[in-house]
Scaffold this active site. Structure first.
Site, short mmCIF file in Angstrom:
data_model
loop_
_atom_site.label_atom_id
_atom_site.label_comp_id
_atom_site.label_asym_id
_atom_site.label_seq_id
_atom_site.Cartn_x
_atom_site.Cartn_y
_atom_site.Cartn_z
N CYS A 184 18.77 -7.27 -40.10
CA CYS A 184 19.46 -6.53 -39.03
C CYS A 184 20.91 -6.96 -38.87
CB CYS A 184 18.72 -6.67 -37.71
SG CYS A 184 19.09 -8.17 -36.78
N CYS A 222 13.03 -7.96 -30.71
CA CYS A 222 14.33 -8.64 -30.67
C CYS A 222 14.27 -9.74 -29.63
CB CYS A 222 15.44 -7.65 -30.32
SG CYS A 222 17.09 -8.41 -30.32
N CYS A 266 12.28 -14.72 -36.25
CA CYS A 266 12.31 -13.27 -36.10
C CYS A 266 11.99 -12.59 -37.43
CB CYS A 266 13.68 -12.80 -35.60
SG CYS A 266 13.81 -11.01 -35.42
N ASP A 272 42.67 -16.24 -21.02
CA ASP A 272 41.45 -15.99 -21.80
C ASP A 272 41.67 -14.76 -22.66
OD1 ASP A 272 38.91 -15.85 -22.80
OD2 ASP A 272 37.93 -15.34 -20.91
N CYS A 290 37.84 -17.50 -27.63
CA CYS A 290 36.67 -17.21 -28.45
C CYS A 290 36.99 -17.32 -29.93
CB CYS A 290 36.13 -15.81 -28.13
SG CYS A 290 37.32 -14.48 -28.44
N CYS A 343 21.94 -12.87 -35.51
CA CYS A 343 21.32 -14.21 -35.64
C CYS A 343 21.45 -14.77 -37.05
CB CYS A 343 19.85 -14.16 -35.24
SG CYS A 343 19.52 -13.51 -33.60
N TYR A 360 44.82 -12.01 -19.02
CA TYR A 360 43.71 -11.36 -19.72
C TYR A 360 42.45 -11.50 -18.86
CZ TYR A 360 47.08 -12.21 -23.50
OH TYR A 360 48.23 -12.30 -24.26
#
Length: 474
Positions: free
Chosen positions: A84, A178, A78, A405, A432, A87, A335
């Site tokens: 930006c 993008c 990219c 979660d 996460c 990534c 959750y």
């Protein structure tokens, strides 16, 4: 007041060897017994780095010269990489990225959790590292990032549409391409920018506070899509101006038949969130539909839905398998968000009870249950620590299996305590953030043992990784 140290006053570190990957996509090196986090470097590199911030136990630096590249270093695809803010691991091969994410999960669970673990399963890698997202938000600006401009141009168009430069709320990079969204994601963004310029519509001045006399109108552009190719557009503006809105929509709508749902939000607040604001449907229906197996899920402008639908479905399949349901179990889905995991396992459960803090998400969960004809799933809204009480469990029935979660902060301590009291036979913990997951596993260890750990990569080229853990009552 002491003078702030300039970067040139700080040391230049020579011939650093990058030995590991740290958070925020930074390489980790050591210099004179101190840890150095190096932006732009990957494990295996040898670099010279300029210190930007020095503390007693660590330093933050940026790579200024690559002396010898790591065998895991690749050429970013990219043109906006490094500017930006997205990534951050695009200069690292995906095979190496998966290795480091696997290691991150294992290290967190062992070093923080200190619980006995079975062998950790190999990470479930994403089948694609491009075009995997189903949602993006762009910001309009009346004055795009100056370093991107051609200084020799006779005319400079300052207005732009793109992503915020890392660490700067007032700097927006005007994005030309993008690789997150499939097409027509890029075409939609470019058409919106072109319409802004041709219609001479004012963009928001990001430095001006609410109440200032700012002529800015355009604020953000949010794009959502499904795997089947249905699209949604949400435009945020600072104030009502129907002539401008109609002119803009007239430019866009005829060229994008894939968009089934056009919306706008009037937002004069100091931030871009609109969960507390009215969303107006300009054209089409108020939602798009995502399908997983034989289930359909309503995605509205305010709905939470996993942004990598392919990997989300794979993760839900893992959670369902770990739950080991026989059709006789009462499942608590904590959750629950919009109820996706609870509804996904509902066919194998006697009953599903979901609890979620966000009222709008619970409304979506109920709509999704009705849409799919699932009558044995019930959803409750409220603060998890206050809803999941002994009285609630007595009224709804003791859970046989719990699927949880939580957000990145992990489970509330009161929720962990309630699970230890309720003693469900199995817990499936989706996270996460392996660090807070490890903390909670340590608290659950008095009654539960970990039987399986499955890392899942939801976000290629970033340092984020999901971890699914199965626990059984001792």
């Amino acid at each position: 007041m002491p003078r702030r140290r300039r970067p040139e006053d700080l040391p230049l570190l020579h011939n650093l060897y990058i030995e590991d990957m740290a958070d925020k996509g930074r390489g980790l090196a050591r210099h004179e017994g101190k840890v150095v986090f190096v932006a732009g470097a990957v494990p295996g590199d040898r670099v010279d780095a300029q210190v930007m911030k020095a503390k007693s136990s660590f330093a933050e630096a940026r790579m200024v010269q690559l002396l010898a590249p790591s065998p895991d270093r690749v050429q970013p695809f990219c043109k906006h990489f490094g500017t930006c803010g997205g990534c951050k691991w695009q200069h690292l091969s995906y095979e190496a990225e998966a290795r480091f994410k696997q290691k991150h999960v294992e290290d967190a669970l062992r070093r923080i959790g200190h619980v006995q673990l079975p062998p950790v399963s190999p990470i479930m890698a994403s089948p694609t590292d491009r075009y995997y997202r189903n949602k993006l938000e762009y910001s309009f600006t009346h004055r795009r990032w100056v370093k991107q401009l051609d200084k020799d141009a006779t005319y400079i168009e300052w207005r732009g549409l793109g992503f915020h430069v890392p660490g700067r709320f007032d700097k927006v990079l005007d994005v030309q391409v993008c690789y997150h969204l499939p097409e027509p994601g890029n075409a939609l963004r470019d058409a919106c920018r072109q319409a802004m310029l041709e219609l001479d519509l004012p963009a928001r001045d990001l430095r001006m506070q609410v109440g200032d006399d700012s002529p800015g109108w355009l604020r953000t552009l949010t794009l959502r899509c499904t795997r089947a190719g249905a699209w949604m557009v949400i435009l945020q503006v600072m104030f009502e101006q129907h002539d401008w809105l109609q002119a803009l929509m007239a430019r866009l709508m005829p060229h994008f038949p894939q968009v089934e749902s056009w919306h706008y939000v009037v937002n004069a607040k100091g931030n871009d969130t609109f969960h507390d604001l009215e969303v107006h449907t300009y054209a089409g229906r108020g939602y798009i539909l995502e399908q997983m197996e034989d289930l359909r899920f309503i995605i509205g402008p305010k709905s939470f839905f996993q942004t990598n639908a392919i990997q989300a479905e794979a993760l839900y399949q893992v959670a369902r398998r770990m739950a080991a349901l026989t059709g006789q179990e009462r499942v608590y889905d904590l959750y629950t968000g919009t109820g996706t995991i609870g509804l996904y396992v509902s066919k194998q459960a006697r009953e599903v009870i979901g609890v979620e803090y966000v009222e709008a998400a619970v409304q979506d969960a109920r709509r999704n249950a009705e849409l799919n004809g699932i009558g044995h799933a019930r959803f409750f809204a409220g603060d998890m620590a206050k809803v999941l009480t002994a009285d609630f469990i007595a009224a709804q029935g003791k859970p046989d299996v719990v699927i949880t979660d939580p957000p990145r902060a992990g489970m509330d301590p009161e929720v962990v305590a309630r699970l230890l009291e309720a003693r469900p036979a199995r817990i499936v913990y989706v996270s996460c953030n392996p660090a807070t997951q490890a903390r909670d596993l340590a608290l659950l260890d008095e009654a539960y043992r970990v039987t399986e750990v499955q890392p899942v990569d939801m976000f290629p080229q970033t340092d984020h990784v999901e971890s699914v853990v199965a626990l059984e009552l001792r």
